[in-house]
Design a protein around this motif. Structure first.
Motif, mmCIF file in Angstrom:
data_model
loop_
_atom_site.group_PDB
_atom_site.id
_atom_site.type_symbol
_atom_site.label_atom_id
_atom_site.label_comp_id
_atom_site.label_asym_id
_atom_site.label_seq_id
_atom_site.Cartn_x
_atom_site.Cartn_y
_atom_site.Cartn_z
ATOM 1 N N UNK A 98 1.018 -1.210 0.080
ATOM 2 C CA UNK A 98 0.042 -0.015 0.153
ATOM 3 C C UNK A 98 0.952 1.144 -0.062
ATOM 4 N N UNK A 100 0.762 5.614 0.180
ATOM 5 C CA UNK A 100 -0.128 6.654 0.503
ATOM 6 C C UNK A 100 0.420 7.868 -0.402
ATOM 7 N N UNK A 128 -8.542 4.076 -2.399
ATOM 8 C CA UNK A 128 -9.454 4.717 -1.582
ATOM 9 C C UNK A 128 -8.834 6.202 -1.331
ATOM 10 N N UNK A 129 -9.776 7.148 -0.766
ATOM 11 C CA UNK A 129 -9.458 8.452 -0.622
ATOM 12 C C UNK A 129 -9.824 8.730 0.871
ATOM 13 N N UNK A 130 -8.656 9.596 1.306
ATOM 14 C CA UNK A 130 -8.846 9.783 3.011
ATOM 15 C C UNK A 130 -10.041 10.764 2.885
ATOM 16 N N UNK A 131 -10.790 10.753 4.269
ATOM 17 C CA UNK A 131 -11.919 11.432 4.518
ATOM 18 C C UNK A 131 -12.066 12.843 4.060
ATOM 19 N N UNK A 135 -5.261 12.751 0.897
ATOM 20 C CA UNK A 135 -4.542 11.668 0.475
ATOM 21 C C UNK A 135 -5.250 10.615 -0.219
ATOM 22 N N UNK A 137 -5.032 6.572 -1.638
ATOM 23 C CA UNK A 137 -4.397 5.168 -1.181
ATOM 24 C C UNK A 137 -4.299 4.514 -2.370
ATOM 25 N N UNK B 94 -11.401 -4.170 0.962
ATOM 26 C CA UNK B 94 -11.167 -3.377 2.225
ATOM 27 C C UNK B 94 -12.225 -3.858 3.394
ATOM 28 N N UNK B 99 -7.552 -7.913 2.640
ATOM 29 C CA UNK B 99 -6.378 -7.364 2.028
ATOM 30 C C UNK B 99 -5.378 -7.212 3.289
ATOM 31 N N UNK B 102 -4.588 -1.469 6.061
ATOM 32 C CA UNK B 102 -4.483 -0.285 5.529
ATOM 33 C C UNK B 102 -3.417 0.659 6.292
ATOM 34 N N UNK B 103 -2.369 1.367 5.571
ATOM 35 C CA UNK B 103 -1.667 2.473 6.417
ATOM 36 C C UNK B 103 -2.375 3.462 7.064
ATOM 37 N N UNK B 104 -1.596 3.772 8.118
ATOM 38 C CA UNK B 104 -2.173 5.157 8.764
ATOM 39 C C UNK B 104 -1.973 6.316 7.909
ATOM 40 N N UNK B 105 -3.073 7.303 8.088
ATOM 41 C CA UNK B 105 -2.677 8.728 7.610
ATOM 42 C C UNK B 105 -1.766 9.413 8.348
ATOM 43 N N UNK B 110 -9.221 9.314 8.620
ATOM 44 C CA UNK B 110 -9.466 7.968 8.407
ATOM 45 C C UNK B 110 -9.730 7.893 6.950
ATOM 46 N N UNK B 111 -9.542 6.457 6.184
ATOM 47 C CA UNK B 111 -9.774 6.437 4.977
ATOM 48 C C UNK B 111 -11.535 6.255 4.828
ATOM 49 N N UNK B 114 -13.633 3.489 5.570
ATOM 50 C CA UNK B 114 -13.705 3.112 6.624
ATOM 51 C C UNK B 114 -14.533 3.974 7.614
#
Lengths: 166, 133
Positions: A98, A100, A128-131, A135, A137, B94, B99, B102-105, B110-111, B114
Protein backbone atom coordinates in the motif's frame (compact mmCIF):
# COMPACT_ATOMS: atom_id res chain seq x y z
CA UNK A 1 -23.82 37.82 -27.32
CA UNK A 2 -21.43 36.19 -24.87
CA UNK A 3 -24.18 35.64 -22.35
CA UNK A 4 -26.52 34.17 -24.95
CA UNK A 5 -23.74 31.82 -26.04
CA UNK A 6 -23.12 30.75 -22.45
CA UNK A 7 -26.84 30.22 -21.86
CA UNK A 8 -27.14 28.11 -25.03
CA UNK A 9 -23.87 26.19 -24.63
CA UNK A 10 -22.91 26.12 -20.94
CA UNK A 11 -20.27 23.41 -21.49
CA UNK A 12 -18.66 23.79 -24.96
CA UNK A 13 -16.29 20.83 -24.52
CA UNK A 14 -19.17 18.56 -23.47
CA UNK A 15 -21.15 19.68 -26.52
CA UNK A 16 -18.19 18.87 -28.78
CA UNK A 17 -17.69 15.49 -27.09
CA UNK A 18 -21.37 14.52 -27.43
CA UNK A 19 -21.39 15.49 -31.11
CA UNK A 20 -18.30 13.37 -31.79
CA UNK A 21 -19.80 10.44 -29.84
CA UNK A 22 -23.02 10.69 -31.86
CA UNK A 23 -21.14 10.67 -35.18
CA UNK A 24 -19.03 7.70 -34.01
CA UNK A 25 -22.18 5.84 -32.96
CA UNK A 26 -23.66 6.35 -36.45
CA UNK A 27 -20.36 5.11 -37.90
CA UNK A 28 -20.70 7.43 -40.91
CA UNK A 29 -20.37 11.15 -41.47
CA UNK A 30 -23.14 12.99 -43.29
CA UNK A 31 -24.39 16.54 -42.98
CA UNK A 32 -27.70 15.45 -41.46
CA UNK A 33 -25.99 13.35 -38.80
CA UNK A 34 -23.65 16.24 -37.98
CA UNK A 35 -26.57 18.64 -37.50
CA UNK A 36 -28.47 16.12 -35.38
CA UNK A 37 -25.30 15.50 -33.33
CA UNK A 38 -24.91 19.22 -32.70
CA UNK A 39 -28.59 19.47 -31.68
CA UNK A 40 -28.08 16.58 -29.21
CA UNK A 41 -24.83 18.16 -28.03
CA UNK A 42 -26.71 21.35 -27.17
CA UNK A 43 -29.86 19.74 -25.73
CA UNK A 44 -28.22 17.15 -23.45
CA UNK A 45 -25.92 19.55 -21.50
CA UNK A 46 -28.83 22.00 -21.30
CA UNK A 47 -31.22 19.38 -19.92
CA UNK A 48 -28.70 17.97 -17.45
CA UNK A 49 -27.16 21.30 -16.42
CA UNK A 50 -28.62 20.91 -12.92
CA UNK A 51 -26.01 18.17 -12.30
CA UNK A 52 -23.14 20.29 -13.64
CA UNK A 53 -23.28 23.25 -11.25
CA UNK A 54 -19.89 24.73 -12.12
CA UNK A 55 -17.34 24.29 -14.87
CA UNK A 56 -13.72 23.70 -13.80
CA UNK A 57 -11.93 27.02 -14.11
CA UNK A 58 -8.93 27.33 -16.39
CA UNK A 59 -9.12 23.89 -17.98
CA UNK A 60 -6.44 23.62 -20.70
CA UNK A 61 -7.61 21.26 -23.43
CA UNK A 62 -4.30 21.34 -25.35
CA UNK A 63 -2.30 20.08 -22.39
CA UNK A 64 -5.01 17.48 -21.78
CA UNK A 65 -4.37 16.02 -25.26
CA UNK A 66 -0.64 15.85 -24.51
CA UNK A 67 -1.40 14.21 -21.15
CA UNK A 68 -3.64 11.61 -22.86
CA UNK A 69 -0.83 10.67 -25.25
CA UNK A 70 1.57 10.16 -22.32
CA UNK A 71 -1.02 8.07 -20.46
CA UNK A 72 -1.76 5.86 -23.48
CA UNK A 73 1.98 5.27 -23.96
CA UNK A 74 2.31 4.42 -20.25
CA UNK A 75 -0.64 2.02 -20.50
CA UNK A 76 1.12 0.08 -23.27
CA UNK A 77 4.38 -0.07 -21.28
CA UNK A 78 2.43 -0.98 -18.12
CA UNK A 79 0.68 -3.83 -19.85
CA UNK A 80 3.98 -5.36 -20.93
CA UNK A 81 5.45 -4.91 -17.43
CA UNK A 82 2.41 -6.44 -15.72
CA UNK A 83 2.32 -9.31 -18.23
CA UNK A 84 6.00 -9.95 -17.46
CA UNK A 85 5.34 -9.92 -13.70
CA UNK A 86 2.37 -12.28 -14.13
CA UNK A 87 4.38 -14.76 -16.16
CA UNK A 88 7.74 -14.70 -14.34
CA UNK A 89 7.40 -13.66 -10.68
CA UNK A 90 6.23 -16.51 -8.42
CA UNK A 91 3.60 -15.70 -5.78
CA UNK A 92 6.04 -16.09 -2.89
CA UNK A 93 8.39 -13.44 -4.27
CA UNK A 94 5.66 -10.94 -5.09
CA UNK A 95 5.95 -7.75 -3.04
CA UNK A 96 2.59 -5.97 -3.05
CA UNK A 97 2.37 -2.76 -1.02
CA UNK A 98 0.00 0.00 0.00
CA UNK A 99 1.26 3.49 -0.64
CA UNK A 100 -0.19 6.80 0.47
CA UNK A 101 0.00 9.60 -2.08
CA UNK A 102 -0.43 13.05 -0.53
CA UNK A 103 -2.49 15.14 -2.94
CA UNK A 104 -1.91 18.74 -3.87
CA UNK A 105 -4.86 18.67 -6.27
CA UNK A 106 -8.14 19.89 -4.79
CA UNK A 107 -10.70 19.89 -7.61
CA UNK A 108 -12.84 16.70 -7.60
CA UNK A 109 -12.50 16.40 -11.40
CA UNK A 110 -8.69 16.49 -11.20
CA UNK A 111 -8.57 13.90 -8.40
CA UNK A 112 -10.91 11.62 -10.39
CA UNK A 113 -8.63 11.88 -13.42
CA UNK A 114 -5.54 11.15 -11.32
CA UNK A 115 -7.19 8.11 -9.69
CA UNK A 116 -8.27 6.79 -13.10
CA UNK A 117 -4.80 7.31 -14.53
CA UNK A 118 -3.20 5.48 -11.61
CA UNK A 119 -5.52 2.50 -12.05
CA UNK A 120 -4.76 2.27 -15.78
CA UNK A 121 -0.94 2.52 -15.45
CA UNK A 122 2.03 0.46 -14.16
CA UNK A 123 0.86 -2.15 -11.67
CA UNK A 124 -1.03 0.31 -9.49
CA UNK A 125 -4.71 0.51 -8.46
CA UNK A 126 -6.12 3.50 -6.64
CA UNK A 127 -8.28 2.07 -3.87
CA UNK A 128 -9.47 4.83 -1.59
CA UNK A 129 -9.41 8.49 -0.65
CA UNK A 130 -8.96 9.86 2.85
CA UNK A 131 -12.06 11.42 4.36
CA UNK A 132 -10.69 14.96 3.96
CA UNK A 133 -9.70 14.22 0.35
CA UNK A 134 -6.02 15.07 0.86
CA UNK A 135 -4.50 11.58 0.47
CA UNK A 136 -4.97 8.83 -2.06
CA UNK A 137 -4.55 5.15 -1.18
CA UNK A 138 -2.82 3.18 -3.94
CA UNK A 139 -2.13 -0.54 -4.13
CA UNK A 140 1.05 -1.59 -5.94
CA UNK A 141 1.36 -5.06 -7.45
CA UNK A 142 5.12 -5.54 -7.20
CA UNK A 143 7.68 -3.01 -6.01
CA UNK A 144 10.98 -2.88 -4.18
CA UNK A 145 10.74 0.81 -3.41
CA UNK A 146 7.25 2.16 -2.59
CA UNK A 147 8.57 5.72 -2.13
CA UNK A 148 9.89 5.80 -5.69
CA UNK A 149 6.46 4.77 -7.03
CA UNK A 150 4.84 7.55 -5.00
CA UNK A 151 7.34 10.13 -6.28
CA UNK A 152 6.81 9.00 -9.86
CA UNK A 153 3.04 9.39 -9.56
CA UNK A 154 3.53 12.87 -8.14
CA UNK A 155 6.04 14.08 -10.72
CA UNK A 156 4.70 12.32 -13.80
CA UNK A 157 0.93 12.70 -13.43
CA UNK A 158 -0.01 15.04 -10.61
CA UNK A 159 2.33 17.83 -11.74
CA UNK A 160 0.82 17.75 -15.24
CA UNK A 161 -2.74 17.61 -13.93
CA UNK A 162 -1.98 20.65 -11.77
CA UNK A 163 -0.97 22.50 -14.92
CA UNK A 164 -4.13 21.35 -16.74
CA UNK A 165 -6.47 22.43 -13.91
CA UNK A 166 -4.60 25.55 -12.86
CA UNK B 1 -4.40 -5.94 -53.82
CA UNK B 2 -1.19 -5.58 -51.82
CA UNK B 3 -2.75 -3.05 -49.46
CA UNK B 4 -5.64 -5.43 -48.85
CA UNK B 5 -3.28 -8.30 -48.08
CA UNK B 6 -1.25 -6.07 -45.77
CA UNK B 7 -4.47 -5.11 -43.98
CA UNK B 8 -5.38 -8.74 -43.44
CA UNK B 9 -1.89 -9.49 -42.09
CA UNK B 10 -2.11 -6.48 -39.75
CA UNK B 11 -5.50 -7.73 -38.56
CA UNK B 12 -4.03 -11.15 -37.84
CA UNK B 13 -1.11 -9.66 -35.90
CA UNK B 14 -3.38 -7.41 -33.83
CA UNK B 15 -5.66 -10.37 -33.07
CA UNK B 16 -2.64 -12.40 -31.98
CA UNK B 17 -1.24 -9.66 -29.70
CA UNK B 18 -4.68 -9.02 -28.20
CA UNK B 19 -5.26 -12.70 -27.52
CA UNK B 20 -1.85 -13.03 -25.86
CA UNK B 21 -2.62 -10.15 -23.50
CA UNK B 22 -6.09 -11.51 -22.69
CA UNK B 23 -4.68 -14.94 -21.87
CA UNK B 24 -1.97 -13.38 -19.69
CA UNK B 25 -4.74 -11.54 -17.83
CA UNK B 26 -6.56 -14.84 -17.29
CA UNK B 27 -3.36 -16.52 -16.08
CA UNK B 28 -2.82 -13.68 -13.62
CA UNK B 29 -6.38 -13.98 -12.37
CA UNK B 30 -5.87 -17.70 -11.73
CA UNK B 31 -2.30 -17.49 -10.41
CA UNK B 32 -2.29 -14.73 -7.79
CA UNK B 33 -3.45 -15.79 -4.35
CA UNK B 34 -4.45 -12.50 -2.72
CA UNK B 35 -7.65 -10.68 -3.81
CA UNK B 36 -5.89 -7.32 -4.12
CA UNK B 37 -3.07 -8.59 -6.36
CA UNK B 38 -5.59 -10.61 -8.36
CA UNK B 39 -7.29 -7.32 -9.18
CA UNK B 40 -4.23 -6.05 -11.07
CA UNK B 41 -4.10 -8.63 -13.85
CA UNK B 42 -7.52 -8.13 -15.49
CA UNK B 43 -7.73 -4.33 -15.07
CA UNK B 44 -4.52 -3.63 -16.92
CA UNK B 45 -3.87 -6.50 -19.23
CA UNK B 46 -7.56 -6.47 -20.16
CA UNK B 47 -7.56 -2.92 -21.50
CA UNK B 48 -4.72 -3.49 -23.98
CA UNK B 49 -6.01 -6.96 -24.88
CA UNK B 50 -9.49 -5.73 -25.74
CA UNK B 51 -7.96 -2.60 -27.34
CA UNK B 52 -5.89 -4.73 -29.71
CA UNK B 53 -8.91 -6.89 -30.63
CA UNK B 54 -10.91 -3.73 -31.42
CA UNK B 55 -7.97 -2.37 -33.47
CA UNK B 56 -8.05 -5.63 -35.42
CA UNK B 57 -11.75 -5.03 -36.05
CA UNK B 58 -11.00 -1.53 -37.41
CA UNK B 59 -8.19 -2.68 -39.71
CA UNK B 60 -10.31 -5.59 -40.94
CA UNK B 61 -13.18 -3.30 -41.87
CA UNK B 62 -10.84 -0.96 -43.77
CA UNK B 63 -8.99 -3.84 -45.47
CA UNK B 64 -12.25 -5.30 -46.76
CA UNK B 65 -13.49 -2.00 -48.17
CA UNK B 66 -15.67 -0.74 -45.34
CA UNK B 67 -15.01 2.01 -42.86
CA UNK B 68 -15.83 1.40 -39.24
CA UNK B 69 -14.38 3.44 -36.40
CA UNK B 70 -17.02 3.19 -33.71
CA UNK B 71 -14.72 0.68 -32.00
CA UNK B 72 -12.95 3.81 -30.74
CA UNK B 73 -16.06 4.47 -28.63
CA UNK B 74 -15.87 1.01 -27.06
CA UNK B 75 -12.22 1.70 -26.17
CA UNK B 76 -13.10 5.08 -24.68
CA UNK B 77 -15.90 3.63 -22.56
CA UNK B 78 -13.65 0.76 -21.40
CA UNK B 79 -10.92 3.20 -20.37
CA UNK B 80 -13.44 5.29 -18.45
CA UNK B 81 -15.21 2.40 -16.69
CA UNK B 82 -12.29 0.04 -15.91
CA UNK B 83 -10.85 2.22 -13.10
CA UNK B 84 -14.29 2.59 -11.52
CA UNK B 85 -15.00 -1.14 -11.37
CA UNK B 86 -11.46 -1.73 -10.06
CA UNK B 87 -12.08 0.90 -7.38
CA UNK B 88 -15.34 -0.80 -6.36
CA UNK B 89 -13.68 -4.22 -6.11
CA UNK B 90 -10.85 -2.68 -4.05
CA UNK B 91 -13.41 -1.09 -1.70
CA UNK B 92 -15.23 -4.43 -1.37
CA UNK B 93 -11.89 -6.08 -0.48
CA UNK B 94 -11.21 -3.43 2.16
CA UNK B 95 -14.67 -3.93 3.70
CA UNK B 96 -14.28 -7.70 3.77
CA UNK B 97 -10.84 -7.36 5.36
CA UNK B 98 -9.20 -9.74 2.90
CA UNK B 99 -6.27 -7.40 2.15
CA UNK B 100 -3.23 -6.26 4.12
CA UNK B 101 -4.11 -3.69 6.83
CA UNK B 102 -4.36 -0.17 5.48
CA UNK B 103 -1.53 2.28 6.25
CA UNK B 104 -2.21 5.05 8.74
CA UNK B 105 -2.76 8.60 7.61
CA UNK B 106 -0.22 11.29 8.58
CA UNK B 107 -2.90 13.42 10.21
CA UNK B 108 -5.52 11.64 12.34
CA UNK B 109 -8.10 11.23 9.59
CA UNK B 110 -9.51 7.93 8.33
CA UNK B 111 -9.92 6.42 4.90
CA UNK B 112 -13.33 7.30 3.51
CA UNK B 113 -14.30 3.64 3.03
CA UNK B 114 -13.72 3.02 6.73
CA UNK B 115 -15.58 6.09 7.97
CA UNK B 116 -18.11 4.85 10.56
CA UNK B 117 -21.64 4.77 9.18
CA UNK B 118 -23.24 6.74 12.03
CA UNK B 119 -20.90 9.69 11.37
CA UNK B 120 -21.27 9.46 7.64
CA UNK B 121 -23.93 12.11 7.01
CA UNK B 122 -22.32 15.15 8.62
CA UNK B 123 -18.67 14.78 7.49
CA UNK B 124 -19.63 13.91 3.94
CA UNK B 125 -21.70 17.06 3.47
CA UNK B 126 -18.90 19.08 4.97
CA UNK B 127 -16.31 17.42 2.72
CA UNK B 128 -18.21 18.15 -0.51
CA UNK B 129 -18.72 21.74 0.58
CA UNK B 130 -15.00 22.06 1.25
CA UNK B 131 -14.08 20.36 -2.02
CA UNK B 132 -16.21 22.76 -4.02
CA UNK B 133 -14.94 25.89 -2.33
Amino acid sequence: MGRAFRWLIPHPLLTLLLTVVWILLQNQLSAGMLVFGIILGILIPWGTSIWWPDTPKGFRAGRMVFYSVIVIWDIIIANIQVAWIVLTVPNAKLKPAWIVVPLELRQPEAITLLAGTITLTPGTVSADLSDDGHELLVHVLHTDDPDAVRDEIKTRYERRLKEIFS
Amino acid sequence: MTLEVLGIYATAIFLLIGSVFVIVGVIGLLKFSDPMTRLHAPTKVGTLGIGMLLLASITHSFATGGSSIHELLIMAFLFVTAPISANFIAKANIHRGVCAPLPDLPDDGTWSTLTPVENERAPREEATEGGRA
